[in-house]
Design an enzyme around this catalytic site. Sequence first.
Site, short mmCIF file in Angstrom:
data_model
loop_
_atom_site.label_atom_id
_atom_site.label_comp_id
_atom_site.label_asym_id
_atom_site.label_seq_id
_atom_site.Cartn_x
_atom_site.Cartn_y
_atom_site.Cartn_z
N ASP A 10 152.26 66.38 80.03
CA ASP A 10 152.85 65.49 79.02
C ASP A 10 154.38 65.41 79.12
OD1 ASP A 10 150.30 66.55 78.33
OD2 ASP A 10 150.56 65.93 76.25
N ASN A 42 153.71 61.01 75.53
CA ASN A 42 154.88 61.31 74.69
C ASN A 42 156.19 60.83 75.32
OD1 ASN A 42 153.05 64.17 74.68
ND2 ASN A 42 153.37 63.15 72.72
N ASN A 69 146.13 61.30 72.43
CA ASN A 69 146.06 60.86 71.03
C ASN A 69 147.23 59.97 70.65
OD1 ASN A 69 147.29 63.53 71.47
ND2 ASN A 69 147.77 63.48 69.29
N HIS A 70 148.34 60.04 71.40
CA HIS A 70 149.49 59.17 71.10
C HIS A 70 149.48 57.87 71.93
CE1 HIS A 70 151.41 62.01 68.45
NE2 HIS A 70 151.28 62.97 69.34
N HIS A 180 147.92 68.19 76.31
CA HIS A 180 148.08 68.02 74.85
C HIS A 180 148.75 69.21 74.16
CE1 HIS A 180 147.43 66.83 70.67
NE2 HIS A 180 146.81 67.98 70.46
FE LIG Z 1 151.29 65.41 74.40
FE LIG Z 2 148.48 64.81 72.63
#
Ligand SMILES: [Fe+2]
Ligand SMILES: [Fe+2]
Length: 274
Positions: A10, A42, A69-70, A180
């Site tokens: 990420d 992110n 999730n983002h 994550h």
């Molecule tokens: Fe992340």
């Molecule tokens: Fe995430």
Amino acid sequence: MMVRLLFIGDVVGRSGRAAVIQEVPRLRARWELDFIIVNGENAAGGFGLTETIFEEFLAAGVDAVTLGNHAFDQKEALVFIERQPRLIRPANFPPGTPGRGAGVVASAKGARLLIVNVLGRIFMDALDDPFAAVKREVCACPLGEGCNASVVDIHAEATSEKSAIGYIVDGKVSLVVGTHTHVPSADHRILPCGTGFVTDVGMTGDYDSVIGMEKEEPLRRFTRRIPSGRFEPALGPATLCAVAVEIGDDGLTKAIAPVRIGGLLSSAAPEFWA
Ligand SMILES: [Fe+2]
Ligand SMILES: [Fe+2]
């Protein structure tokens, strides 16, 4: 066909992006990488991904970007994902979600890599079954038939769920990587039937932070419960966190090692490519 793959965890904000753009061209040349995949959920100020940033990653030599999730925190992603086949969002979002949960990219030498992204459900939003989604996508593009190599990015909070995803496709994909949590785990290994695995790759961002964010606001929220500002990405030098994987002719992993470059964490690089 032997395949060399680097999966970068990420990327958080400007600091993480700078590390990717600086290191990716250098690492591709030095390690003769066939594929570089980045989790970009992110990358835009800590929340989501813009098309401009996505194209900067491609221009630096990234082959494909996964999400989590983002995925759609930047609303423009709902639109541009439709025209960007190298951008992969979680496969277990509800039917009708824009974009795709799996995709195939080809290397300069002609190797084909399947990329699948899936979200866990433990301590996260309720979504469709990630195990069924992974099995569906992997069965649709088997190693040695639809692709030479394959990677599943299991974007999840719980280590147990990520481990179980690894074992359910062991021997059927080249690599399962967790993302994550933004913290690298030290359990990179080859599962019994030949799939490379790591519970979490870790983030590419400033580790002098609360999982990539400036510390002040997270500390206020944990201690007082009252939000009193925005979450902002920390801007110190990033550690690029990744896993390096050598994949054999059979599509299974022959060697896996952590990569950590720059920033606060101790550095690491694959000895098998030294
Ligand atoms: Fe992340
Ligand atoms: Fe995430």
